[in-house]
Motif scaffolding. Structure first.
Motif, PDB file in Angstrom:
ATOM      1  N   VAL A 245       1.028  -1.089  -0.198  1.00 35.46           N
ATOM      2  CA  VAL A 245       0.010   0.041  -0.390  1.00 35.46           C
ATOM      3  C   VAL A 245       0.701   1.687  -0.259  1.00 35.46           C
ATOM      4  N   GLY A 246       2.392   1.258  -0.261  1.00 36.58           N
ATOM      5  CA  GLY A 246       3.188   2.085   0.087  1.00 36.58           C
ATOM      6  C   GLY A 246       2.881   3.697  -1.022  1.00 36.58           C
ATOM      7  N   PRO A 247       2.580   3.477  -2.170  1.00 38.65           N
ATOM      8  CA  PRO A 247       2.637   4.132  -2.915  1.00 38.65           C
ATOM      9  C   PRO A 247       0.459   4.633  -3.345  1.00 38.65           C
ATOM     10  N   TYR A 248      -0.219   3.707  -3.055  1.00 45.40           N
ATOM     11  CA  TYR A 248      -1.451   3.916  -3.056  1.00 45.40           C
ATOM     12  C   TYR A 248      -1.521   4.990  -2.202  1.00 45.40           C
ATOM     13  N   ALA A 249      -0.820   4.887  -0.791  1.00 48.62           N
ATOM     14  CA  ALA A 249      -1.303   5.802   0.540  1.00 48.62           C
ATOM     15  C   ALA A 249      -0.780   6.920   0.482  1.00 48.62           C
ATOM     16  N   ARG A 250       0.520   7.195  -0.600  1.00 50.67           N
ATOM     17  CA  ARG A 250       0.708   8.441  -0.670  1.00 50.67           C
ATOM     18  C   ARG A 250      -0.169   9.559  -2.047  1.00 50.67           C
ATOM     19  N   ARG A 251      -0.288   8.138  -2.362  1.00 52.29           N
ATOM     20  CA  ARG A 251      -1.109   9.178  -3.707  1.00 52.29           C
ATOM     21  C   ARG A 251      -2.394   9.564  -3.160  1.00 52.29           C
ATOM     22  N   ARG A 252      -3.287   8.375  -2.352  1.00 51.11           N
ATOM     23  CA  ARG A 252      -4.167   9.282  -1.627  1.00 51.11           C
ATOM     24  C   ARG A 252      -4.265   9.791  -0.922  1.00 51.11           C
ATOM     25  N   LEU A 253      -3.152   9.657   0.005  1.00 52.39           N
ATOM     26  CA  LEU A 253      -3.425  11.602   0.608  1.00 52.39           C
ATOM     27  C   LEU A 253      -2.669  12.686   0.039  1.00 52.39           C
ATOM     28  N   ALA A 254      -2.037  12.605  -0.854  1.00 53.53           N
ATOM     29  CA  ALA A 254      -1.351  13.658  -1.522  1.00 53.53           C
ATOM     30  C   ALA A 254      -2.843  14.173  -2.075  1.00 53.53           C
ATOM     31  N   ASP A 255      -3.639  13.283  -2.643  1.00 54.07           N
ATOM     32  CA  ASP A 255      -5.247  13.692  -3.409  1.00 54.07           C
ATOM     33  C   ASP A 255      -6.023  14.189  -2.421  1.00 54.07           C
ATOM     34  N   ALA A 256      -5.642  13.663  -0.571  1.00 55.18           N
ATOM     35  CA  ALA A 256      -7.354  14.539   0.135  1.00 55.18           C
ATOM     36  C   ALA A 256      -6.451  16.069   0.553  1.00 55.18           C
ATOM     37  N   ALA A 257      -5.345  15.537   1.051  1.00 51.67           N
ATOM     38  CA  ALA A 257      -4.493  16.916   1.297  1.00 51.67           C
ATOM     39  C   ALA A 257      -5.120  17.806   0.433  1.00 51.67           C
ATOM     40  N   ALA A 258      -5.048  17.514  -0.858  1.00 49.89           N
ATOM     41  CA  ALA A 258      -5.348  18.852  -2.228  1.00 49.89           C
ATOM     42  C   ALA A 258      -7.411  19.007  -2.626  1.00 49.89           C
ATOM     43  N   GLY A 259      -7.438  17.847  -1.666  1.00 49.24           N
ATOM     44  CA  GLY A 259      -8.818  18.324  -1.712  1.00 49.24           C
ATOM     45  C   GLY A 259      -8.833  17.350  -3.015  1.00 49.24           C
ATOM     46  N   ARG A 260      -9.195  16.716  -3.764  1.00 54.11           N
ATOM     47  CA  ARG A 260      -8.131  16.015  -5.365  1.00 54.11           C
ATOM     48  C   ARG A 260      -9.495  14.572  -4.801  1.00 54.11           C
TER      49      ARG A 260
END
Length: 274
Positions: A245-260
């Motif tokens: 889940v490493g890449p998955y988590a980083r992508r999801r957290l970045a999208d969430a933090a950016a409101g995407r």
């Protein structure tokens, strides 16, 4: 903060309060209002009150003077909840007062609740076992009072944009919600159905309504914290997921933090009344 780190519980309750308020089924409150008329203040028992979000939300939607009795096993949360009720008024501006009772709410009896006109709870049922749900429902049904249980998770989550790992994480998280803790097997996403069935066995009709969280850019902070907890619990349940889940988590957290990131977390509200 890593995926595994989470907010202190009281801070988590504060963070989610607005989403809970937006999700609760207002039409069930419309059903309640005519049933709460009477002389004197309306006395309401709130079970597992936490920081008091349910009492603050509902008090402002009911008319007339009210007295709320807040029940929780956490004395610090009870103190916070009582303090936060200061200044809360009813829908028509009538006064709202509060008292607290510290203890195990799953051990309450019909006699403990019979002085109230209404029993409420929010985000409680999924943290109980089947036996505890039976005891709580038995007390509420025997007291003969309308009972409103809000914001019970159903286990269904939808993230947008979708990802192939989403259903894998969802299944692992739901298994975690059903885990055994200190000999107690939690009901997790099965709790709403179990509660409705328990009331039905006692001859008490139950109305059910969806009460989903819909998190978008305006709720980015909550989406980030929710995702951390969701993923962290899934990995705790199935440690082999941690390597995937490493890449998955980083992508999801970045999208969430950016409101995407869009997040739909399904819940259900139940109103049991004769």
């Amino acid at each position: 903060m890593t995926v595994e780190e989470t907010l202190p519980f009281a801070d988590w309750l504060r963070l989610r309060e607005a989403a809970d308020a937006a999700a609760r089924a207002e039409d069930l409150v419309d059903v309640l209002r005519p049933r709460l008329t009477g002389d004197g203040p309306t006395l309401i028992h709130d079970l597992g009150s936490g920081t008091g979000s349910m009492s603050r939300w509902l008090a402002a939607r009911l008319p007339g003077p009210q007295h709320w009795v807040l029940h929780d096993r956490d004395a610090d949360l009870l103190s916070r909840a009582a303090d936060a009720m200061a200044g809360v008024t009813a829908a028509d501006g009538a006064p709202v007062t509060v008292s607290t009772r510290h203890g195990d709410l799953t051990r309450l009896t019909a006699e403990d609740l019979a002085d109230g006109a209404l029993i409420t709870a929010s985000a409680l049922l999924d943290m109980l076992t089947a036996e505890e749900v039976e005891r709580v429902v038995d007390a509420c049904a025997a007291a003969g009072r309308p009972t409103l249980f809000a914001i019970s998770v159903t286990g269904q989550v939808r993230l947008t944009p979708a990802d192939p790992l989403d259903p894998v994480i969802e299944a692992a998280f739901n298994d975690h919600q059903r885990r055994t803790v200190d000999g107690r097997r939690l009901l997790g996403p099965d709790a709403a159905d179990a509660t409705a069935a328990a009331f039905a066995r006692r001859g008490v009709p139950v109305r059910q309504r969806p009460s989903p969280w819909r998190l978008g850019p305006e709720q980015a902070d909550l989406a980030v914290e929710w995702f951390r907890g969701w993923l962290g619990a899934a990995c705790a349940q199935r440690p082999e997921l941690a390597d995937r889940v490493g890449p998955y988590a980083r992508r999801r957290l970045a999208d969430a933090a950016a409101g995407r990131l869009g997040v739909l977390v399904e819940h259900r509200d139940l109103l049991a009344h004769g």
